[in-house]
Enzyme design. Structure first.
Site, short mmCIF file in Angstrom:
data_model
loop_
_atom_site.label_atom_id
_atom_site.label_comp_id
_atom_site.label_asym_id
_atom_site.label_seq_id
_atom_site.Cartn_x
_atom_site.Cartn_y
_atom_site.Cartn_z
N CYS A 35 6.70 -4.49 15.85
CA CYS A 35 6.40 -3.41 16.87
C CYS A 35 4.88 -3.48 17.21
CB CYS A 35 6.87 -1.91 16.10
SG CYS A 35 8.40 -1.51 15.73
N GLU A 69 0.88 -1.15 -0.08
CA GLU A 69 0.02 0.04 -0.05
C GLU A 69 0.82 1.35 0.04
OE1 GLU A 69 -4.38 -1.03 2.06
OE2 GLU A 69 -2.57 -0.62 3.38
N CYS A 75 3.89 8.56 0.90
CA CYS A 75 4.22 7.72 1.80
C CYS A 75 4.40 6.35 1.19
CB CYS A 75 3.37 7.60 2.96
SG CYS A 75 3.71 6.58 4.40
N SER A 113 12.19 5.93 15.13
CA SER A 113 11.03 5.58 15.89
C SER A 113 11.51 5.36 17.27
CB SER A 113 10.18 4.72 15.28
OG SER A 113 9.66 4.90 14.05
N LEU A 114 11.28 6.58 18.33
CA LEU A 114 11.76 6.24 19.43
C LEU A 114 10.84 5.75 20.49
CD1 LEU A 114 14.32 6.93 21.40
CD2 LEU A 114 13.10 9.28 21.80
N CYS A 118 2.14 -1.57 15.48
CA CYS A 118 2.08 -1.12 14.21
C CYS A 118 1.34 -2.39 13.10
CB CYS A 118 3.39 -1.00 13.84
SG CYS A 118 3.55 -0.67 11.94
N GLU A 140 10.48 -2.07 6.75
CA GLU A 140 11.55 -0.92 7.55
C GLU A 140 12.66 -0.52 6.21
OE1 GLU A 140 12.89 0.44 10.16
OE2 GLU A 140 14.68 0.56 9.18
N CYS A 158 6.90 -6.65 7.19
CA CYS A 158 7.80 -6.24 8.11
C CYS A 158 8.08 -7.21 9.46
CB CYS A 158 7.11 -4.83 8.64
SG CYS A 158 8.63 -3.82 9.66
N CYS A 190 -0.63 6.59 10.02
CA CYS A 190 0.54 5.77 10.47
C CYS A 190 0.34 4.71 11.20
CB CYS A 190 1.44 6.78 11.52
SG CYS A 190 1.96 8.28 10.80
N1 SAH Z 1 9.80 0.98 9.83
C1 SAH Z 1 10.01 2.32 10.07
C2 SAH Z 1 8.95 3.18 9.08
C3 SAH Z 1 7.60 2.87 9.15
S1 SAH Z 1 6.46 3.48 10.15
C4 SAH Z 1 9.83 2.92 11.53
O1 SAH Z 1 9.65 2.05 12.38
O2 SAH Z 1 10.20 4.02 11.41
C5 SAH Z 1 6.42 5.31 10.34
C6 SAH Z 1 5.88 5.80 11.43
O3 SAH Z 1 4.69 5.45 12.01
C7 SAH Z 1 6.94 5.47 12.67
O4 SAH Z 1 7.34 6.41 13.39
C8 SAH Z 1 6.18 4.29 13.38
O5 SAH Z 1 6.53 4.07 14.52
C9 SAH Z 1 4.77 5.09 13.48
N2 SAH Z 1 3.46 4.04 13.67
C10 SAH Z 1 3.57 2.73 13.51
N3 SAH Z 1 2.24 2.36 13.90
C11 SAH Z 1 1.88 3.44 14.50
C12 SAH Z 1 0.36 3.60 15.18
N4 SAH Z 1 -0.40 2.62 15.46
N5 SAH Z 1 0.15 4.68 15.61
C13 SAH Z 1 0.90 6.00 15.20
N6 SAH Z 1 1.99 6.00 14.65
C14 SAH Z 1 2.34 4.77 14.40
#
Ligand code: SAH
Length: 341
Positions: A114, A90, A103, A210-211, A117, A156, A110, A335
């Site tokens: 996490c 997507e 985006c 992503s912290l 996500c 990623e 992935c 996101c």
């Molecule tokens: N793999 C990469 C890029 C993908 S996600 C990464 O981890 O950064 C892009 C952003 O959306 C990241 O900061 C991720 O942590 C955030 N994200 C993922 N799931 C989310 C959710 N349910 N709500 C809000 N942000 C989310």
């Protein structure tokens, strides 16, 4: 047959030189593809018939159209692409008053798991080929003037390092799409070795990390990658990136009620931002189900209200931050919602 969308200008020039094409010709072809969006070699009117035939025999320009498109009530668009091997990805387009952000996805699925996500559903399947990344852009640029590119879709990006970097080189090539480097942001879950490798390439793009938590124990609960690469290692690589690129990294921080928005979290986060000089982007949490069912998509003032303790305290600490607005939650395009089809 190789897809022509997988070649950088340098690679294309080298390959075409074997058939006697000049470097200038290769540039013209790049222009036809990325400036004009031409999808048929016969339409490249300043390329001779013989050379067109060579191109037709050497490269594919196969179709890359979405099998489904959805539009959110906030105008965010999401496209579902079926790849040649039937795998699905997507891509989301987020229109705003003065900019259109695309985006991009870099992997099918992935592998980083996490907890918050949706992209982890079905696990990691495969890396996208360079042309599969580039063509997401071309498909949307037919309709939109894309001003910002974010590598924040499914997957990623630093785990598919070579193809991601190549796609950036292709899209920023002056003879082609000539996309502005500073308007490209790549987000990673935090792979220190790859962050350093990226810094060394001097691509001039922005890096987001992503912290989501400021202690190892909390972050490991959210992001298993933290067990392998704890915060100390991550911060070291972030400092290196900033030193090499002379530009601050952005830390992304999802606001998770009763988890990472307490007094101790604010203090540690503020200290970290001061120490690293990084930027801070707060993200409202988007549920897996569409906004109408699970929340998400609330207004910024609602989010500020909901997390007022955290936000007030950040301000007290004089930390500057941006708050990302959740876009397209009603079609699962926000996101963390991609790949929940
Ligand atoms: N793999 C990469 C890029 C993908 S996600 C990464 O981890 O950064 C892009 C952003 O959306 C990241 O900061 C991720 O942590 C955030 N994200 C993922 N799931 C989310 C959710 N349910 N709500 C809000 N942000 C989310």
């Amino acid at each position: 047959m190789d897809s022509i969308y997988g070649f950088t200008l340098e690679e294309l020039s080298q390959k075409l030189a074997l058939w006697g094409f000049s470097a200038y010709r290769a540039k013209q072809i790049f222009g036809w593809i990325y400036k004009k969006g031409i999808e048929d070699f016969s339409d490249m009117t300043n390329i001779g018939k013989k050379q067109q035939d060579v191109l037709k025999k050497t490269f594919s320009l196969s179709k890359f159209e979405p099998i489904r498109k959805e539009v959110s009530k906030d105008k965010t668009e999401k496209a579902l692409f079926e790849l040649a091997d039937k795998k699905l990805i997507e891509t989301a387009l987020i229109p705003e008053k003065s900019r259109n952000t695309l985006c991009l996805s870099t992997q099918v699925g992935c592998g980083y798991n996490c907890t918050f996500c949706a992209s982890k559903q079905g696990g990691f399947v495969r890396n996208l080929e360079t042309f599969e990344i580039v063509r997401q852009y071309l498909e949307f640029s037919k309709k939109y003037r894309i001003t910002n590119l974010v590598y924040m879709g499914i997957g990623e990006p630093l785990d598919n390092f070579d193809n991601t970097v190549k796609s950036i080189k292709i899209l920023t090539e002056p003879a082609g799409a000539n996309f502005t480097k500073r308007r490209i942001s790549l987000s990673t879950c935090g792979l220190p070795d790859k962050i350093k490798k990226l810094a060394g390439l001097n691509l001039g793009i922005k890096l987001s990390v992503s912290l989501h938590a400021v202690t190892n124990s909390k972050r490991s609960r959210l992001m298993p990658v933290n067990n392998k690469y704890p915060l100390e290692e991550l911060f070291e690589s972030v400092k290196y990136y900033q030193h090499k690129q002379k530009y601050p990294v952005t830390f992304e921080y999802i606001l998770l009620e009763d988890f990472n928005v307490g007094e101790d979290d604010v203090k540690k986060l503020a200290k970290l931002i001061r120490q690293t000089g990084a930027k801070l982007n707060l993200i409202p949490y988007n549920g897996k189900e569409k906004a109408s069912l699970a929340g998400g998509g609330e207004s910024l003032s609602f989010i500020e209200e909901k997390h007022s303790f955290f936000i007030k305290n950040l301000r007290k600490e004089k930390i500057i931050f941006t708050l990302r607005k959740s876009r397209g939650p009603d079609i699962n395009a926000a996101c963390g919602q991609l790949r929940s089809y």
